[in-house]
Scaffold this active site. Structure first.
Site, PDB file in Angstrom:
ATOM      1  N   CYS A 140      11.081  58.088  33.490  1.00  0.00           N
ATOM      2  CA  CYS A 140      12.388  58.467  34.048  1.00  0.00           C
ATOM      3  C   CYS A 140      13.265  59.135  32.991  1.00  0.00           C
ATOM      4  O   CYS A 140      13.698  58.496  32.029  1.00  0.00           O
ATOM      5  CB  CYS A 140      13.103  57.261  34.648  1.00  0.00           C
ATOM      6  SG  CYS A 140      14.633  57.702  35.514  1.00  0.00           S
ATOM      7  N   CYS A 177      17.861  65.229  37.332  1.00  0.00           N
ATOM      8  CA  CYS A 177      16.586  64.509  37.391  1.00  0.00           C
ATOM      9  C   CYS A 177      15.725  64.979  36.226  1.00  0.00           C
ATOM     10  O   CYS A 177      15.381  66.159  36.152  1.00  0.00           O
ATOM     11  CB  CYS A 177      15.880  64.773  38.721  1.00  0.00           C
ATOM     12  SG  CYS A 177      14.314  63.903  38.906  1.00  0.00           S
TER      13      CYS A 177
END
Length: 337
Positions: A252, A89
């Site tokens: 992101c 992530c």
């Protein structure tokens, strides 16, 4: 059973990061990939309790720190969020490092750098600090590559779509502007979420995606909608769908990595070029190709890149959160879809 967790909350360019600084479980395994599997088997109730309502929300994302397995490295991390226990992530890494440095949770062997073990592999970190504040974090990610291009899938609302699927730590279906999709700026977030949820089901029913070196990393988990930029100096803009109801408020990190790999494979991005990626709310990451890998993973000449992502995070809260399964019927969280 009542279990208490001490959490530090932050956001990376608008998207939440909840670092579990106390109360995380002891996990078995010789690396974070194996420990991720142990967590999913025995402790996924912790993820659900801390990420879902009523203690979390649909966009909630978090992490748990662990000692490094290799003495050369500084620390290891497990990522938890509403979409699951991710291999990697990017926004979570930026937030976790910011929290860990500012709160003194780690002391890097080399000031200004962190060698971070993730379930997807080793990630190299550099950060800029002014006083006690971390001003920015740059991560050099695991190799990213274009896994498939020109795939056809039908959306019940939009009709026939052509997508590419790229890996940047997770597998992303990238929906570029095309006749049946005018660009994310023409639709509401609620529409993108509803369309993406059904689209992901259909993609995974029609196609298979498995990482060539780690079969536990598989399946398309994210949908990356593209569109026109807000800032004329930005390179591209995206709205990334994850979980069941979430649009990433940050640009992101693994999605940016995946999109850079897509652009690289199509000849649209070169090593060293700045890739300024905007989120749905206009926040930005700056990406670059740090390394070209002509024959990644022995994949018959398939090219890959090692991308870097730079962004910032802000710490804003401290939480002592309890999960009491004997007294609370919603101890393990819920979603309203």
């Amino acid at each position: 059973m009542k279990k208490t967790f001490f959490c530090i909350d932050a956001h990376t360019c608008g998207n939440p990061v909840r670092l579990v600084a106390g109360g995380g479980p002891v996990l078995e395994g010789k690396n974070m990939s194996e420990k991720r599997q142990h967590f999913l088997k025995e402790y996924d109730w912790i993820r659900k309790g801390l990420m879902f309502e009523p203690r979390g929300h649909d966009m909630m994302s978090g992490s748990i720190l662990y000692p490094a397995h290799d003495p050369q490295n500084d620390m290891a991390v497990l990522f938890i969020e509403t979409s699951g226990c991710l291999p990697m992530c990017g926004h979570g890494t930026i937030g976790t490092i910011t929290i860990a440095i500012e709160e003194g949770l780690i002391t890097p062997k080399v000031p200004g750098t962190v060698r971070l073990e993730t379930p997807a592999g080793l990630v190299m970190i550099s950060y800029k600090q002014e006083g006690k504040k971390v001003k920015s974090v740059k991560l050099t990610n695991v190799p990213a590559y274009l896994a498939a291009e020109g795939l056809q899938v039908t959306s019940p609302d939009l009709g026939e779509l052509t997508i590419d699927v790229a890996y940047g730590g997770n597998f992303y279906a990238i929906v570029d502007v095309q006749p049946n999709f005018k660009g994310l700026e023409h639709y509401g977030a609620d529409q993108l979420i509803a369309w993406a949820r059904e689209l992901r089901k259909r993609i995974n029913a029609q196609y298979q995606f498995v990482h060539p070196e780690n079969p536990t990393i598989n399946g398309c988990s994210h949908i990356l909608w593209t569109g026109s930029v807000i800032d004329k100096n930005a390179t591209a803009r995206n709205a990334v769908f994850y979980g069941d109801k979430a649009i990433d408020r940050s640009p992101c990190g693994t999605g940016t990595s995946a999109r850079m790999a897509q652009w690289y494979a199509k000849g649209k991005l070169k090593k060293g070029d700045a890739f300024i990626h905007e989120s749905i709310i206009g926040s930005q990451f700056v990406g670059r190709i740090e390394e070209e890998i002509p024959n990644a993973f022995g994949m018959d000449g398939k090219p890959a890149i090692r991308p870097s992502i730079e962004g910032w995070a802000k710490v804003y809260g401290y939480n002592t959160i309890s999960i009491d399964s004997e007294d609370d019927p919603y101890a393990y969280g819920f979603q309203v879809i």
